[in-house]
Scaffold this active site. Structure first.
Site, PDB file in Angstrom:
ATOM      1  N   ASN A 110       5.079 -12.550 -25.741  1.00 34.83           N
ATOM      2  CA  ASN A 110       5.758 -11.972 -24.582  1.00 34.83           C
ATOM      3  C   ASN A 110       5.188 -12.471 -23.252  1.00 34.83           C
ATOM      4  O   ASN A 110       3.982 -12.682 -23.137  1.00 34.83           O
ATOM      5  CB  ASN A 110       5.644 -10.442 -24.621  1.00 34.83           C
ATOM      6  CG  ASN A 110       6.406  -9.846 -25.794  1.00 34.83           C
ATOM      7  OD1 ASN A 110       7.461 -10.357 -26.167  1.00 34.83           O
ATOM      8  ND2 ASN A 110       5.873  -8.800 -26.378  1.00 34.83           N
ATOM      9  N   LYS A 119       6.261 -11.992 -32.001  1.00 40.98           N
ATOM     10  CA  LYS A 119       6.429 -11.946 -30.547  1.00 40.98           C
ATOM     11  C   LYS A 119       5.362 -12.690 -29.762  1.00 40.98           C
ATOM     12  O   LYS A 119       4.173 -12.648 -30.075  1.00 40.98           O
ATOM     13  CB  LYS A 119       6.414 -10.478 -30.099  1.00 40.98           C
ATOM     14  CG  LYS A 119       7.662  -9.734 -30.519  1.00 40.98           C
ATOM     15  CD  LYS A 119       8.845 -10.082 -29.657  1.00 40.98           C
ATOM     16  CE  LYS A 119       9.057  -8.981 -28.645  1.00 40.98           C
ATOM     17  NZ  LYS A 119      10.121  -9.328 -27.726  1.00 40.98           N
ATOM     18  N   LYS A 142      -7.271   2.095   4.603  1.00 42.49           N
ATOM     19  CA  LYS A 142      -8.073   1.117   3.867  1.00 42.49           C
ATOM     20  C   LYS A 142      -7.653   0.904   2.409  1.00 42.49           C
ATOM     21  O   LYS A 142      -7.507  -0.239   1.971  1.00 42.49           O
ATOM     22  CB  LYS A 142      -9.545   1.533   3.930  1.00 42.49           C
ATOM     23  CG  LYS A 142     -10.177   1.094   5.263  1.00 42.49           C
ATOM     24  CD  LYS A 142     -11.580   1.589   5.425  1.00 42.49           C
ATOM     25  CE  LYS A 142     -11.659   2.950   6.066  1.00 42.49           C
ATOM     26  NZ  LYS A 142     -10.987   3.072   7.363  1.00 42.49           N
ATOM     27  N   HIS A 158      24.177 -17.099  -8.809  1.00 39.26           N
ATOM     28  CA  HIS A 158      24.689 -15.909  -9.505  1.00 39.26           C
ATOM     29  C   HIS A 158      24.262 -15.883 -10.971  1.00 39.26           C
ATOM     30  O   HIS A 158      24.941 -15.297 -11.809  1.00 39.26           O
ATOM     31  CB  HIS A 158      26.220 -15.815  -9.420  1.00 39.26           C
ATOM     32  CG  HIS A 158      26.773 -16.091  -8.054  1.00 39.26           C
ATOM     33  ND1 HIS A 158      27.010 -15.096  -7.130  1.00 39.26           N
ATOM     34  CD2 HIS A 158      27.081 -17.254  -7.437  1.00 39.26           C
ATOM     35  CE1 HIS A 158      27.475 -15.634  -6.011  1.00 39.26           C
ATOM     36  NE2 HIS A 158      27.521 -16.950  -6.167  1.00 39.26           N
ATOM     37  N   SER A 216       2.829  -8.593 -29.804  1.00 34.80           N
ATOM     38  CA  SER A 216       3.285  -7.221 -30.027  1.00 34.80           C
ATOM     39  C   SER A 216       2.464  -6.622 -31.163  1.00 34.80           C
ATOM     40  O   SER A 216       2.118  -7.318 -32.112  1.00 34.80           O
ATOM     41  CB  SER A 216       4.764  -7.231 -30.396  1.00 34.80           C
ATOM     42  OG  SER A 216       5.099  -6.061 -31.118  1.00 34.80           O
ATOM     43  N   GLU A 230       5.666 -10.431 -16.153  1.00 33.26           N
ATOM     44  CA  GLU A 230       6.215  -9.091 -15.931  1.00 33.26           C
ATOM     45  C   GLU A 230       5.294  -8.258 -15.055  1.00 33.26           C
ATOM     46  O   GLU A 230       5.747  -7.492 -14.189  1.00 33.26           O
ATOM     47  CB  GLU A 230       6.445  -8.393 -17.273  1.00 33.26           C
ATOM     48  CG  GLU A 230       7.565  -9.050 -18.061  1.00 33.26           C
ATOM     49  CD  GLU A 230       7.558  -8.648 -19.528  1.00 33.26           C
ATOM     50  OE1 GLU A 230       8.629  -8.428 -20.072  1.00 33.26           O
ATOM     51  OE2 GLU A 230       6.466  -8.553 -20.130  1.00 33.26           O
TER      52      GLU A 230
HETATM   53  N1  ARG Z   1     -14.556   6.592   7.764  1.00 31.47           N
HETATM   54  C1  ARG Z   1     -13.863   6.659   8.995  1.00 31.47           C
HETATM   55  C2  ARG Z   1     -12.564   5.829   8.904  1.00 31.47           C
HETATM   56  O1  ARG Z   1     -12.447   5.130   7.998  1.00 31.47           O
HETATM   57  C3  ARG Z   1     -14.719   6.104  10.074  1.00 31.47           C
HETATM   58  C4  ARG Z   1     -14.401   6.653  11.441  1.00 31.47           C
HETATM   59  C5  ARG Z   1     -14.723   8.075  11.519  1.00 31.47           C
HETATM   60  N2  ARG Z   1     -14.578   8.549  12.841  1.00 31.47           N
HETATM   61  C6  ARG Z   1     -14.558   9.844  13.121  1.00 31.47           C
HETATM   62  N3  ARG Z   1     -14.415  10.171  14.356  1.00 31.47           N
HETATM   63  N4  ARG Z   1     -14.607  10.755  12.197  1.00 31.47           N
HETATM   64  O2  ARG Z   1     -11.703   5.917   9.737  1.00 31.47           O
END
Ligand code: ARG
Length: 451
Positions: free
Chosen positions: A287, A285, A327, A157, A279, A292
């Site tokens: 920091n 300072k 991605k 705590h 700072s 952080e």
């Molecule tokens: N750049 C696309 C992705 O990252 C690749 C696959 C694309 N496929 C399609 N049928 N348009 O998913």
């Protein structure tokens, strides 16, 4: 008009706004090494199976290997009109090899291609992260060796609870990062379980592919058994993101401790100049910005996990372009956690633990539990009673600061005189011993007293 590889039946070009909206090359160029690797395995297999001429396969492999080097040296210029990394690579091959280049896409789709490349990327990333965890652990171990014997307050705590050593504190974080490494290992295994290649768009292909050979060459366990699942599954990426989120959580906890412990009010930890920042207005300072930031970056890492889950949750079978949104979250989280691990390792190497300051802030009342345990062991008092006795002692002696002979005798006869000698170091030592060794020590102490 910039003809798309898929533009055979199109009468009009894509608008530039749409090109800009749909492109992914600005980030999926990170998949280039993996796309090339899988294309090499695929082309070799196509040649072996007699699906394309053996000479074309050889030329493809050679050109792909050359391209691999060019990518490594940063020499390749990506074209956003070609949408993504897969079509960029195919266009380069076609430009350089003509008809042979056009043959690489036999028996595959970008759908199984991107799923395979992404799995390879995730597996590599997981391995790299595990190594960085290990480097941070080495820094923590070095700190434990340097300052391990320093006794400092252990908190629950955020109130002083019991004295602990810096070594025990360090070992807690070693355990956390051990689990993270286990999770990264498991993430890699999951990514390398199934090879999607051969699933093609969603339903497989009529070409006599040797899927096993391709899977083996790329290091996968087996070809993915179901083509529809193969192209739409991103569970492996979610699992990696979950591992990343936990790892960043651990970094954040460590960071938070260091922020608190290095504040003047606590002050038993100091951070090296090389890992603090100043700072622009306050000259005095230093920091803990690194800590952080490691703490604050949880926001984007957790966000990435949530982003991918949200992308996946309503997807109809099978591949949908939504999946292109898998991605950036993963790239960002991998890079963020990787850099945080590195920065925190630097930070840990810059820790100085101040033994005197730790002793000065450590309140004597933190020995209360150890004294109660001592009463149980020495006088056979039931623990609940010992708890009450020591609670009264704490209250009557200004939190154990001014303990008089009289107060001790009043609290319990076996607390009086020389027997009440528990120091911070001794308290820590008694608790630090494993069960059997502790029993032996207690016996020895009793024998010594009887003499
Ligand atoms: N750049 C696309 C992705 O990252 C690749 C696959 C694309 N496929 C399609 N049928 N348009 O998913």
């Amino acid at each position: 008009m910039n003809r798309k590889p898929w533009g055979g039946g199109y009468a009009r070009p894509t608008s530039s706004i749409i090109e800009d909206f749909t492109e992914s090359i600005s980030f999926d160029h990170r998949l280039a090494p993996y796309d090339i690797k899988l294309s090499i395995a695929h082309a070799r297999m196509l040649g072996r199976q007699g699906i394309i001429p053996a000479s074309d396969a050889r030329r493809l492999v050679k050109e792909l290997e050359r391209l691999e080097n060019e990518v490594g040296e940063g020499k390749v210029r990506w074209n956003s009109a070609l949408e993504d990394v897969h079509m960029n690579i195919e266009a380069i091959l076609t430009k350089r090899l003509g008809a042979a280049g056009k043959r690489v896409h036999t028996g595959r789709s970008r759908n199984d291609q991107v799923a395979t490349a992404f799995r390879l990327y995730c597996a590599d990333a997981a391995e790299g992260l595990s190594k960085r965890c290990a480097l941070l652990q080495s820094a923590i171990r070095r700190s434990a060796r340097r300052f391990g014997s320093v006794v400092l307050p252990g908190y629950t705590h955020l109130q002083q609870a019991q004295p602990v050593t810096w070594r025990t504190y360090c070992e807690a974080y070693l355990a956390m990062f051990d689990r993270d490494r286990g999770r990264f290992r498991a993430s890699k295994e999951r990514a390398m379980e199934y090879c999607p290649l051969g699933a093609a768009a969603l339903a497989g292909t009529s070409f006599p592919l040797d899927r096993r050979a391709v899977a083996r060459e790329l290091g996968f366990r087996v070809p993915a058994p179901n083509p529809m699942d193969a192209v739409s599954d991103r569970d492996f990426a979610v699992e990696l993101l979950a591992a990343l989120a936990l790892c960043q959580t651990h970094l954040s906890r460590l960071a938070e401790d260091l922020v608190i412990y290095s504040s003047r009010e606590f002050g038993f930890v100091r951070l090296d100049d090389s890992v603090t920042t100043g700072s622009s207005i306050m000259p005095q300072k230093k920091n803990p910005d690194v800590c952080e930031l490691a703490r604050g970056k949880c926001g984007r890492v957790f966000g990435s996990l949530m982003a991918l889950l949200t992308v996946l949750k309503g997807l109809p079978m099978t591949y949908n372009r939504d999946l292109q949104e898998d991605k950036e979250s993963v790239f960002d989280a991998v890079e963020t956690v990787g850099k945080s691990l590195e920065a925190m390792a630097e930070c840990v190497d810059g820790i100085y633990v101040d033994r005197e300051r730790a002793a000065a802030v450590l309140g004597r009342e933190t020995l209360a539990t150890d004294i109660a345990e001592y009463l149980v062991a020495e006088a056979g008092v039931p623990f609940r009673e010992a708890h009450a006795i020591v609670a009264r002692l704490v209250a009557s002696t200004d939190r154990l600061e001014r303990v008089t002979e009289e107060a001790l005798r009043e609290a319990h006869p076996s607390l009086s005189g020389a027997k009440f000698s528990i120091s911070f170091e001794e308290a820590v030592r008694r608790r630090g011993l494993p069960g059997v060794a502790r029993k032996r020590m207690m016996k020895k102490e009793k024998r010594r007293e009887r003499r």
